[in-house]
Design a protein around this motif. Sequence first.
Motif, short mmCIF file in Angstrom:
data_model
loop_
_atom_site.label_atom_id
_atom_site.label_comp_id
_atom_site.label_asym_id
_atom_site.label_seq_id
_atom_site.Cartn_x
_atom_site.Cartn_y
_atom_site.Cartn_z
N UNK A 194 52.98 45.83 45.83
CA UNK A 194 52.87 45.27 44.48
C UNK A 194 51.97 44.05 44.49
N UNK A 195 52.14 43.19 45.49
CA UNK A 195 51.30 41.99 45.59
C UNK A 195 49.83 42.38 45.73
N UNK A 196 49.58 43.40 46.54
CA UNK A 196 48.21 43.86 46.74
C UNK A 196 47.62 44.38 45.44
N UNK A 197 48.36 45.19 44.72
CA UNK A 197 47.88 45.70 43.43
C UNK A 197 47.58 44.54 42.48
N UNK A 198 48.46 43.55 42.48
CA UNK A 198 48.30 42.42 41.58
C UNK A 198 47.08 41.58 41.91
N UNK A 199 46.86 41.27 43.18
CA UNK A 199 45.73 40.40 43.54
C UNK A 199 44.38 41.09 43.39
N UNK A 200 44.38 42.40 43.37
CA UNK A 200 43.14 43.13 43.15
C UNK A 200 42.97 43.59 41.71
N UNK A 201 43.93 43.26 40.86
CA UNK A 201 43.83 43.63 39.45
C UNK A 201 42.92 42.64 38.72
N UNK A 202 42.60 42.97 37.50
CA UNK A 202 41.74 42.09 36.70
C UNK A 202 42.41 40.73 36.48
N UNK A 203 43.68 40.74 36.11
CA UNK A 203 44.38 39.47 35.87
C UNK A 203 44.52 38.69 37.18
N UNK A 204 44.73 39.39 38.29
CA UNK A 204 44.82 38.73 39.58
C UNK A 204 43.52 38.04 39.96
N UNK A 205 42.40 38.72 39.70
CA UNK A 205 41.09 38.13 40.00
C UNK A 205 40.84 36.89 39.15
N UNK A 206 41.22 36.95 37.87
CA UNK A 206 41.03 35.80 36.99
C UNK A 206 41.88 34.63 37.48
N UNK A 207 43.14 34.89 37.80
CA UNK A 207 44.04 33.85 38.25
C UNK A 207 43.56 33.25 39.58
N UNK A 208 43.14 34.11 40.51
CA UNK A 208 42.66 33.62 41.81
C UNK A 208 41.40 32.78 41.67
N UNK A 209 40.52 33.21 40.78
CA UNK A 209 39.28 32.46 40.55
C UNK A 209 39.60 31.07 40.02
N UNK A 210 40.49 30.99 39.07
CA UNK A 210 40.87 29.68 38.52
C UNK A 210 41.59 28.82 39.54
N UNK A 211 42.48 29.44 40.29
CA UNK A 211 43.23 28.71 41.29
C UNK A 211 42.33 28.24 42.44
#
Length: 190
Positions: free
Chosen positions: A90-107
């Motif tokens: 689930x974590x992997x799906x989330x971090x590679x999802x569109x929302x995950x990419x946006x959140x990671x970029x901001x973070x």
Amino acid sequence: MKFSKILIIKLFFIFISSQLIFNVTKANAAEEIKIIYSIFSRTIKVNSLKDFAQEGNSTKKLKRILKATGYKDKEIRSVLSKNFEIPITIASKLVYSEIGNVFLTRLSSIIHPPRADDERTGMLALRASLVQGINIGNGKINMINFFEAYPTKTIILDVKALSKVMNKVESISELLDFFTDSPLEKIKTN
């Protein structure tokens, strides 16, 4: 010192929420966290933070930083040790999802490796730290696992960037609810 207190609390929140979202393998282990605000900086050793979280022991330097937060040691230890259970798939799906990419970029503007010139480098480091942190914790992650799994020896924490993000969020609970409920439920059903 009121600013320092707010800063440390916000810092802990960002680390906790980021642990719920990221995933990748470990290349190295972080040894220190460098907290930067403008021209000032303080460095915390990950091992001393881990020892504090597990045993309650702290160095003089760590004691000064923790005292500046205004929170009791027990509360800080609780935040550092709080486990979040999330399956790696689930974590992997989330971090590679569109929302995950946006959140990671901001973070990645807040938490990133030293001398990282682009958001992508920070994003990849965060993703790796989350995945490896979950692996270290056998399906659970806490702040200490996150720090230990970070793929560079030093983690930069930019307080000014953290303050900007926190000013845009009405409440910490609102942000935590958004990132822990909505995306995870959607991913679980896919």
